[in-house]
Design a protein around this motif. Structure first.
Motif, PDB file in Angstrom:
ATOM      1  N   ASP A 160      60.156  43.306  -4.688  1.00  0.00           N
ATOM      2  CA  ASP A 160      59.962  44.474  -3.824  1.00  0.00           C
ATOM      3  C   ASP A 160      58.659  45.218  -4.112  1.00  0.00           C
ATOM      4  OD1 ASP A 160      62.487  43.952  -2.789  1.00  0.00           O
ATOM      5  OD2 ASP A 160      63.488  45.310  -4.202  1.00  0.00           O
ATOM      6  N   LEU A 161      58.059  44.985  -5.276  1.00  0.00           N
ATOM      7  CA  LEU A 161      56.933  45.812  -5.715  1.00  0.00           C
ATOM      8  C   LEU A 161      55.728  45.771  -4.779  1.00  0.00           C
ATOM      9  CD1 LEU A 161      57.046  45.145  -9.577  1.00  0.00           C
ATOM     10  CD2 LEU A 161      58.169  46.963  -8.269  1.00  0.00           C
ATOM     11  N   PRO A 162      55.289  44.598  -4.285  1.00  0.00           N
ATOM     12  CA  PRO A 162      54.093  44.584  -3.435  1.00  0.00           C
ATOM     13  C   PRO A 162      54.261  45.355  -2.134  1.00  0.00           C
ATOM     14  CG  PRO A 162      54.594  42.380  -4.240  1.00  0.00           C
ATOM     15  CD  PRO A 162      55.775  43.232  -4.561  1.00  0.00           C
ATOM     16  N   GLN A 163      55.477  45.399  -1.612  1.00  0.00           N
ATOM     17  CA  GLN A 163      55.703  46.122  -0.364  1.00  0.00           C
ATOM     18  C   GLN A 163      55.766  47.630  -0.611  1.00  0.00           C
ATOM     19  OE1 GLN A 163      58.590  47.826   0.968  1.00  0.00           O
ATOM     20  NE2 GLN A 163      57.581  48.090   2.952  1.00  0.00           N
ATOM     21  N   ILE A 164      56.283  48.029  -1.768  1.00  0.00           N
ATOM     22  CA  ILE A 164      56.389  49.454  -2.094  1.00  0.00           C
ATOM     23  C   ILE A 164      55.012  50.025  -2.422  1.00  0.00           C
ATOM     24  CG2 ILE A 164      57.307  51.091  -3.790  1.00  0.00           C
ATOM     25  CD1 ILE A 164      59.783  49.234  -3.976  1.00  0.00           C
TER      26      ILE A 164
END
Length: 665
Positions: free
Chosen positions: A350-354
């Motif tokens: 999820d990190l790259p989208q957040i």
């Protein structure tokens, strides 16, 4: 706190249909404001505002945005909180103004109408980013708070200016060219984060902390690049000026008097941030900063404060016992969540989208998880962020005085000492130190990366060289080219500690710490508040003498002394640990395939940013167990994960933007 977006078409724009994209842009920010949305469009003027609402103060319809001023002259879309709005309201009521609601946005608009934009924002105490349209002069004003707590991105296309809380809203706009800024990418791979003066897309930029810009549609007809527009930005608040005034006009008083004044200023900042019409709590790690904030909250609360801590079920990465001890002593209502390593790793996809700019600070993982935990119980959480930057809490701050003294030693002796520390680092690399009967804190201090760093610092030839080494990344850059060495514009050239603090406050704080908190909290619909970064606390900190910050080989002396009024000493004196996660072990184990696949994808993507000879050598050394190279590798992996996500989402945005462009009026 909310999500904001806006569009201003150039005066020579032939097509007004892109204004309809405000819906798509605002929807991209729905995580920042789950409680509702609002729009305002003036087609004749070529302006559109969008707003996603996270209702905190005044939950009624009178708090909805975009909001008009009482006279109808101004329209605002605003993200953040004005903590002194009640004082401003009383002042405005005394001169005849009346208000419909009980929130801060209405007060902001009235203050702007009475005093003007710049004079009003100088009176705001809070965190904010907003777009303000003046219907009378047809001018768009974009404003960001003093410390850069709230993000504000500005993008430029051939026919429009667009702005938003996050880049994912800007890339929705038809005609926005998402072309990689290689300088920003190189800087990210070096530091782990994109500096606040850069943006990962060439056609966009970040409003600097404490700045504003005023733009008309006619201006956009001649300003054809983000860089040319950025040059029009002006400062309404300057940290350089604050630092200079602090040096010229130092605070008077002995230790107890200075500590009492800090107590007064910080109590006020905490009290103002406890105002909310929704449940409120705090992050508590058990460290000095968060413990001070929680102690001042509990001292001003009639019921137990809600506090939150997470812990990993892996040795050496668990601060939960310290936090629990502080919570018990203060009497807070404490929630502690123990996470398995697998649960922590589950959030990595999820990190790259957040973080929609590449972000490689691995403490983003626990920050995201503690925000998720807190949001199950509260809507607002206070944090201790800013204590290290204001009061000198990083090792480089208290190393500075020791290293400055070492500069007086003969060069051969310094070089010999550096060589000895390098030998220790080599032994640590090969786990020989692990076999010694050392305490956990000493073992943490003797990690190989820390020892290599110390050896590097000991080789400094003079104080300027030492400053450069202290502020340069401690990791190896795996990019094809080195980022340019930054020039230091600190207003305090003769004081190494102040130069370091200034560099942290203008670089690491807005570029890493505040980005991490904003994205992690807002991804969960949680408002994070930072009382230590109240501008009155910051200004007081700059007036303190150096020995109020660093004393007896420890940083944050005055903050520790203040905390001693609320906690016993045994709960204060412990080694700073930070929000560490065992990424190195994960990359050799359960994340190995994920990392290998990302490196292979990067090789095929053709971005041309990475030096794959360096990447491969670093990866092999890490897998062999010869060195812990996680801090070198994590920015590379996060950059490539972000690049994959950005490529996918931009293609999707382009398709949606085309659909919007085909819509009629």
């Amino acid at each position: 706190m909310c999500g904001i977006a806006g569009i201003l078409l150039a005066s020579n724009a032939l097509d007004q249909r892109p204004l309809r994209t405000i819906g798509q842009m605002t929807m991209a920010l729905r995580h920042r404001g789950p409680d509702g949305e609002g729009f305002w469009v003036d087609r004749e003027a070529g302006i559109a505002f969008g707003h996603r609402r996270l209702a905190i103060v005044d939950l009624s319809e009178t708090g909805r945005q975009p909001m008009h001023s009482a006279s109808g002259r101004y329209v605002i879309t605003f993200n953040g909180e004005i903590y002194n709005f009640r004082d401003l309201r009383r002042e405005l009521e005394e001169v005849g103004h009346s208000f419909r609601g009980t929130g801060d946005t209405e007060i902001m608009l009235c203050a702007i109408e009475r005093w003007g934009v710049e004079a009003a924002v100088k009176r705001f105490a809070g965190m904010f980013a907003f777009g303000l349209w003046d219907l009378q002069t047809r001018t768009l004003h974009l404003v960001r708070d003093r410390m850069g707590k709230k993000p504000l991105y500005v993008g430029l296309t051939r026919d429009a200016l667009v702005f938003a809380s996050e880049l994912k809203a800007i890339t929705c706009f038809p005609g926005f060219e998402a072309k990689l800024d290689e300088g920003a990418a190189m800087a990210m791979l070096s530091k782990g984060w994109v500096p606040d003066g850069n943006c990962i897309w060439r056609a966009a930029y970040k409003m600097p902390p404490g700045s504003l810009i005023s733009v008309t549609a006619a201006d956009l007809a001649v300003k054809r690049s983000a860089a040319s527009l950025a040059r029009r930005t002006r400062r309404w608040w300057s940290l350089a000026e604050v630092a200079s005034i602090g040096q010229r006009e130092p605070a008077a008083g002995n230790d107890e008097e200075l500590t009492t004044e800090l107590d007064r200023v910080l109590r006020l900042a905490v009290r103002e941030r406890m105002v909310a019409d929704v449940p409120l709590g705090a992050f508590l790690s058990g460290g000095v900063d968060s413990s001070t904030v929680v102690a001042l909250m509990q001292a001003q609360s009639t019921k137990p404060v809600r506090t939150f801590t997470i812990a990993f079920d892996e040795g050496g990465f668990d601060e939960a016992p310290h936090a629990a001890a502080v919570a018990r002593f203060l009497g807070t209502d404490h929630t502690e969540l123990h996470l398995s390593a697998a649960a922590a790793r589950d959030v990595i996809p999820d990190l790259p989208q957040i973080w929609d700019e590449p972000f490689g600070d691995e403490s983003q993982i626990p920050t995201l998880l503690v925000s998720r935990l807190a949001r199950q119980h509260v809507t607002v959480a206070l944090s201790g962020d800013g204590g290290d930057e204001c009061f000198a809490g990083y090792s480089r701050h208290f190393l500075a005085s020791h290293l400055t003294r070492l500069q007086r030693l003969p060069s051969p002796l310094r070089q010999a000492t550096a060589m000895g520390v390098g030998v220790l680092a080599h032994l640590s690399d090969h786990d020989l130190i692990e076999s010694l009967p050392l305490s956990a804190s000493l073992r943490h201090a003797m990690r190989s990366d820390r020892l290599y760093r110390l050896a590097h610092l000991l080789k400094a030839g003079n104080e300027d060289d030492l400053l450069q080494r202290l502020t340069s990344p401690s990791t190896e850059t795996l990019a094809r080219h080195q980022p340019p060495i930054p020039s230091f514009s600190s207003p305090l050239p003769n004081d190494l500690l102040s130069r370091l603090l200034f560099d942290d406050m203008t670089g690491y704080l807005p570029g890493d710490i505040l980005v991490k908190l904003d994205r992690a909290s807002m991804a969960n619909g949680l408002e994070g508040r930072c009382p230590i970064l109240d501008h009155r606390v910051v200004e007081f900190a700059w007036r303190l003498p150096a020995d109020a910050k660093v004393r007896n080989g420890k940083g944050k002396w005055i903050l520790r002394h203040l905390l001693g009024r609320y906690l016993p000493q045994q709960l204060i004196d412990r080694t700073k640990q930070g929000f560490d996660v065992p990424v190195g072990a994960w990359l050799r184990g359960p994340l190995r395939t994920w990392a290998s696949d990302l490196i292979a994808t990067a090789r095929l993507s053709g971005a041309g940013i990475l030096d794959f000879a360096k990447v491969d050598a670093c990866w092999r050394a890490h897998l062999d167990g010869k060195q812990d190279r996680a801090r070198d590798l994590w920015p590379v992996l996060m950059f490539e994960a972000w690049h994959c996500e950005a490529t996918r989402s931009i293609a999707s945005d382009a398709a949606k933007a085309h659909e919007y462009a085909l819509l009629g009026d």
